[in-house]
Enzyme design. Structure first.
Site, PDB file in Angstrom:
ATOM      1  N   SER A   1       0.820  -1.212   0.000  1.00 15.77           N
ATOM      2  CA  SER A   1       0.000   0.000   0.000  1.00 15.77           C
ATOM      3  C   SER A   1       0.857   1.266   0.000  1.00 15.77           C
ATOM      4  O   SER A   1       2.037   1.250   0.349  1.00 15.77           O
ATOM      5  CB  SER A   1      -0.923   0.001   1.216  1.00 15.77           C
ATOM      6  OG  SER A   1      -1.648  -1.205   1.273  1.00 15.77           O
TER       7      SER A   1
HETATM    8  N1  SAM Z   1      -1.256  -3.705   3.498  1.00 17.39           N
HETATM    9  C1  SAM Z   1      -0.490  -4.593   2.655  1.00 17.39           C
HETATM   10  C2  SAM Z   1       0.955  -4.140   2.585  1.00 17.39           C
HETATM   11  O1  SAM Z   1       1.268  -3.094   3.171  1.00 17.39           O
HETATM   12  O2  SAM Z   1       1.746  -4.825   1.947  1.00 17.39           O
HETATM   13  C3  SAM Z   1      -1.041  -4.629   1.276  1.00 17.39           C
HETATM   14  C4  SAM Z   1      -2.254  -5.411   1.158  1.00 17.39           C
HETATM   15  S1  SAM Z   1      -2.738  -5.659  -0.525  1.00 17.39           S
HETATM   16  C5  SAM Z   1      -3.293  -4.059  -0.988  1.00 17.39           C
HETATM   17  C6  SAM Z   1      -4.228  -6.593  -0.251  1.00 17.39           C
HETATM   18  C7  SAM Z   1      -3.974  -8.027   0.151  1.00 17.39           C
HETATM   19  O3  SAM Z   1      -5.227  -8.629   0.453  1.00 17.39           O
HETATM   20  C8  SAM Z   1      -3.346  -8.874  -0.954  1.00 17.39           C
HETATM   21  O4  SAM Z   1      -2.154  -9.444  -0.500  1.00 17.39           O
HETATM   22  C9  SAM Z   1      -4.414  -9.935  -1.233  1.00 17.39           C
HETATM   23  O5  SAM Z   1      -3.886 -11.198  -1.586  1.00 17.39           O
HETATM   24  C10 SAM Z   1      -5.168  -9.982   0.084  1.00 17.39           C
HETATM   25  N2  SAM Z   1      -6.533 -10.511  -0.003  1.00 17.39           N
HETATM   26  C11 SAM Z   1      -7.487 -10.283  -0.933  1.00 17.39           C
HETATM   27  N3  SAM Z   1      -8.609 -10.944  -0.635  1.00 17.39           N
HETATM   28  C12 SAM Z   1      -8.370 -11.616   0.520  1.00 17.39           C
HETATM   29  C13 SAM Z   1      -9.156 -12.488   1.338  1.00 17.39           C
HETATM   30  N4  SAM Z   1     -10.417 -12.799   1.043  1.00 17.39           N
HETATM   31  N5  SAM Z   1      -8.586 -12.989   2.452  1.00 17.39           N
HETATM   32  C14 SAM Z   1      -7.297 -12.689   2.783  1.00 17.39           C
HETATM   33  N6  SAM Z   1      -6.514 -11.870   2.053  1.00 17.39           N
HETATM   34  C15 SAM Z   1      -7.038 -11.336   0.933  1.00 17.39           C
END
Ligand code: SAM
Length: 193
Positions: A42
């Protein structure tokens, strides 16, 4: 941890440590960057704003959905008592866990799987942070939020969402506040895409 302390921790946390591809050189930019598997680390200013909205306290029990690189998890773990973090992509979780262990965090519980319905086993949570875009607000996450708790979650269509702050009063009434427009990767699962 006060806001000032948080900001100084935030600025000492090396974001490039959480990136292992050729995007590393852009780590200082205030932009989301690819971390593989179609996912992103992010944008730092948004991570800070979401943390401010969540306002965890030093003994808070926090649920994070979407571990990604582990960057935001590190900040949550620094600020709160215990963090339960869920990531659906095993390879990303493996790398994030290694990084967070190398930083000596011992107050994080990790789960690989679909977090769109939360992590019932350890509920209720004082704070819930969702870092991927939900289509609608997941009922299970609202139910797993403790009385007096706060949740930050992007909700809306795939390419643009509203960042929402959900607060639960001590009487379990729910308030929903729209903070502004954001763009996150998709939350997968029943309440996502
Ligand atoms: N905050 C994180 C960082 O600083 O690196 C970035 C997060 S990224 C924007 C969103 C994450 O949510 C991804 O790694 C994705 O695989 C995960 N994700 C999406 N749907 C999900 C679900 N249903 N359960 C768990 N993780 C999920």
């Amino acid at each position: 941890m006060g806001q000032q302390e948080l900001e100084s921790y935030f600025h000492t946390l090396d974001r490039s440590f959480f990136i292992d591809n050729d995007m590393k050189k852009y780590a200082d930019l205030d932009k989301p960057l690819p971390i593989g598997f179609g996912q992103t680390i992010s944008q730092p200013s948004l991570v800070l704003e979401m943390k401010r909205l969540l306002s965890p306290e030093k003994d808070s029990k926090v649920l994070e959905i979407g571990t990604g690189s582990g960057f935001q998890t590190a900040i949550l773990a620094k600020m709160s008592g215990k963090v339960f973090t869920v990531e659906r992509i095993e390879e990303l979780m493996g790398k994030a866990k290694k990084r967070l262990e190398a930083l000596n965090f011992s107050n994080i519980c990790y789960k690989v799987g679909d977090g769109s319905k939360g992590w019932q086993e350890h509920a209720p949570y004082d704070r819930i942070m969702v870092t991927a875009a939900a289509r609608v607000l997941p009922d299970e996450l609202v139910n797993q939020l403790a009385a007096g708790g706060r949740m930050v979650i992007p909700v809306g269509p795939q390419y643009l969402q509203e960042l929402k702050l959900i607060t639960k009063t001590d009487d379990n009434d729910i308030n929903i506040e729209s903070i502004g427009m954001v763009r996150f990767v998709e939350l997968k699962g029943q309440y996502g895409w």
